[in-house]
Write a protein that holds these residues in place. Structure first.
Motif, short mmCIF file in Angstrom:
data_model
loop_
_atom_site.label_atom_id
_atom_site.label_comp_id
_atom_site.label_asym_id
_atom_site.label_seq_id
_atom_site.Cartn_x
_atom_site.Cartn_y
_atom_site.Cartn_z
N HIS A 37 0.82 -1.22 0.00
CA HIS A 37 0.00 0.00 0.00
C HIS A 37 0.85 1.26 0.00
N SER A 38 2.15 1.11 -0.15
CA SER A 38 3.01 2.30 -0.16
C SER A 38 4.16 2.07 -1.12
N GLY A 39 4.54 3.12 -1.85
CA GLY A 39 5.65 3.01 -2.76
C GLY A 39 5.49 1.83 -3.71
N LEU A 40 6.61 1.27 -4.12
CA LEU A 40 6.65 0.07 -4.94
C LEU A 40 7.12 -1.08 -4.06
N ARG A 50 15.62 -14.72 0.31
CA ARG A 50 14.54 -13.97 -0.35
C ARG A 50 14.28 -12.71 0.43
N TYR A 51 14.08 -11.61 -0.28
CA TYR A 51 13.89 -10.31 0.34
C TYR A 51 12.67 -9.59 -0.23
N VAL A 52 12.20 -8.61 0.52
CA VAL A 52 11.17 -7.68 0.06
C VAL A 52 11.85 -6.34 -0.17
N ILE A 53 11.57 -5.74 -1.31
CA ILE A 53 12.11 -4.42 -1.65
C ILE A 53 10.97 -3.41 -1.60
N LYS A 54 11.17 -2.33 -0.86
CA LYS A 54 10.22 -1.21 -0.84
C LYS A 54 10.94 -0.01 -1.42
N ALA A 55 10.33 0.61 -2.44
CA ALA A 55 11.01 1.69 -3.15
C ALA A 55 10.07 2.86 -3.41
N VAL A 56 10.65 4.05 -3.45
CA VAL A 56 9.90 5.25 -3.83
C VAL A 56 9.62 5.19 -5.33
N PRO A 57 8.38 5.39 -5.76
CA PRO A 57 8.10 5.38 -7.21
C PRO A 57 8.90 6.46 -7.93
N GLN A 60 8.30 10.53 -8.00
CA GLN A 60 7.46 10.96 -6.89
C GLN A 60 8.31 11.34 -5.68
N ARG A 61 7.78 12.23 -4.89
CA ARG A 61 8.50 12.69 -3.71
C ARG A 61 8.38 11.65 -2.59
N PRO A 62 9.42 11.48 -1.79
CA PRO A 62 9.38 10.51 -0.69
C PRO A 62 8.66 11.09 0.53
N VAL A 63 7.37 11.26 0.40
CA VAL A 63 6.58 11.81 1.50
C VAL A 63 5.39 10.88 1.76
N GLY A 64 4.83 10.97 2.96
CA GLY A 64 3.66 10.17 3.31
C GLY A 64 3.95 8.69 3.15
N ARG A 65 3.01 7.99 2.52
CA ARG A 65 3.16 6.54 2.34
C ARG A 65 4.33 6.19 1.43
N ASN A 66 4.80 7.12 0.62
CA ASN A 66 5.94 6.84 -0.26
C ASN A 66 7.28 7.04 0.42
N ASP A 67 7.28 7.48 1.68
CA ASP A 67 8.53 7.67 2.40
C ASP A 67 8.98 6.32 2.97
N VAL A 68 9.47 5.46 2.09
CA VAL A 68 9.80 4.10 2.49
C VAL A 68 10.99 4.07 3.44
N LEU A 69 11.89 5.05 3.34
CA LEU A 69 13.05 5.05 4.23
C LEU A 69 12.63 5.31 5.67
N THR A 94 19.89 7.14 -1.85
CA THR A 94 19.91 7.88 -3.11
C THR A 94 18.52 7.84 -3.73
N GLN A 95 17.99 9.01 -4.07
CA GLN A 95 16.63 9.05 -4.59
C GLN A 95 16.55 8.59 -6.04
N PRO A 96 15.50 7.83 -6.38
CA PRO A 96 14.43 7.38 -5.49
C PRO A 96 14.94 6.26 -4.56
N GLY A 97 14.74 6.49 -3.24
CA GLY A 97 15.29 5.59 -2.24
C GLY A 97 14.58 4.25 -2.19
N TRP A 98 15.26 3.28 -1.59
CA TRP A 98 14.67 1.95 -1.41
C TRP A 98 15.37 1.26 -0.26
N PHE A 99 14.73 0.20 0.24
CA PHE A 99 15.39 -0.65 1.22
C PHE A 99 14.96 -2.09 1.02
N ALA A 100 15.78 -2.99 1.52
CA ALA A 100 15.51 -4.42 1.43
C ALA A 100 15.35 -4.97 2.83
#
Length: 324
Positions: A37-40, A50-57, A60-69, A94-100
């Protein structure tokens, strides 16, 4: 249709980072993970891991639900605590940011809302189990290193936040909504000491194996505030009758009394819970109304949304009844 996507820059960045984490292991493609429900949200393999990756689309700005960091930050702060969370293995700012994060085994089922085959006894045990998890979350030190906790949000702030969502819903979909908001505003209870809040704490956001909670997920709206904000929301999902036309009974599911006893663990009763029960119903009405509006505008196609108007009206009516 294939569930594999190829965002080239993100794929390359993930592959490079995980290859360093797993020297010599093959890193697979990013595969869309349903339900985010947030980001990608993707899954990816690196050798046997096996990992899950959450990334900023992208774009898009990394704010609200897209602020995955921001989500990575709370998960990192809770690592090794008594609150089970997936381990964070990589963060790229580094934008667009992501984490695993680790892909946690288990299932997240909301007993009174989801179609499922979870035995009633297991559903009961899981709900009691996460009542204890919620207590442990609320005893977490908000000064935990790395958390970077925001300023506390009191009951008034929480009411204002969800009032904006409800006001964005067409008036004909929320009959009695203005009266409910006014009554909530007139009766805001005195604040309790602020704690770490999940924001959407319920079984549907806790991965379980058998009767054991293994990972609390979906931290998009975590904050610091009154513990009754989380608790009133959690209790909403204890009874199918709280969801007219949507919920279904689950034999033996613990009621509010059992869940509150488990949460309190011998501590005194919490005051003004009726106000927070009503707030939870208002929030649910606001969310349902927002989703229905987006569906009708063609932004989110889900034919089941058309069943919601009577439920939204009933949520608002029940919340007013709770307030007396």
């Amino acid at each position: 249709m294939s569930t594999t996507t190829h965002p080239p820059e993100l794929s390359a960045r993930v592959r490079d980072r995980l290859a360093r984490h797993h020297p010599g292991a093959a890193v697979g493609p990013l595969t869309v993970l349903p339900g985010g429900h947030s980001g990608l949200t993707y899954s990816v393999t690196a050798g046997e891991a096996r990992y899950v990756i959450k990334a900023v689309p992208p774009g898009q700005r990394p704010v609200g639900r897209n602020d995955v960091l921001r989500q990575a930050r709370v998960l990192g702060a809770l690592a090794g605590s008594e609150v089970p969370v997936p381990g964070v293995v990589a963060v790229d700012e580094t934008q667009p940011g992501w984490f695993a994060m680790d892909f946690a085994a288990g299932e997240a089922v909301e007993p009174v809302l989801d179609e499922h085959d979870v035995p009633p006894a297991t559903a009961r045990a899981r709900m009691l189990e996460i009542g204890s998890v919620l207590r442990r979350l609320h005893t977490t030190d908000v000064r935990t290193p790395g958390l970077g906790a925001p300023e506390p949000l009191d009951a008034t702030g929480e009411l204002e936040r969800w009032s904006r969502t409800l006001h964005a819903v067409p008036p004909e979909l929320r009959p009695g909504g203005e009266e409910l908001l006014a009554r909530l505003a007139d009766g805001v209870p005195r604040a309790l000491p602020p704690v770490l809040l999940h924001g959407d704490f319920r079984l549907g956001n806790v991965l379980c194996v058998d009767e054991r909670a293994v990972a609390v997920v979906d931290w998009e709206i975590w904050s610091v505030g009154d513990p009754r904000i989380d608790l009133g929301w959690f209790l909403l999902f204890a009874d199918h009758r709280n969801f007219p036309r949507l919920g279904h009974p689950v034999p033996g599911l613990p009621g509010e009394t059992d869940l509150l006893d488990t949460y309190r663990d011998g501590r005194p009763a919490l005051p003004a819970m009726d106000w927070f029960r009503a707030l939870g119903r208002m929030k649910m009405a606001a969310i349902m109304g927002h989703n229905l509006r987006r569906h009708r505008e063609g932004k989110h196609h889900d034919p089941d949304q058309e069943r919601l108007p009577p439920t939204i009206a009933a949520m608002i009516r029940t919340a007013r009844d709770i307030l007396g």
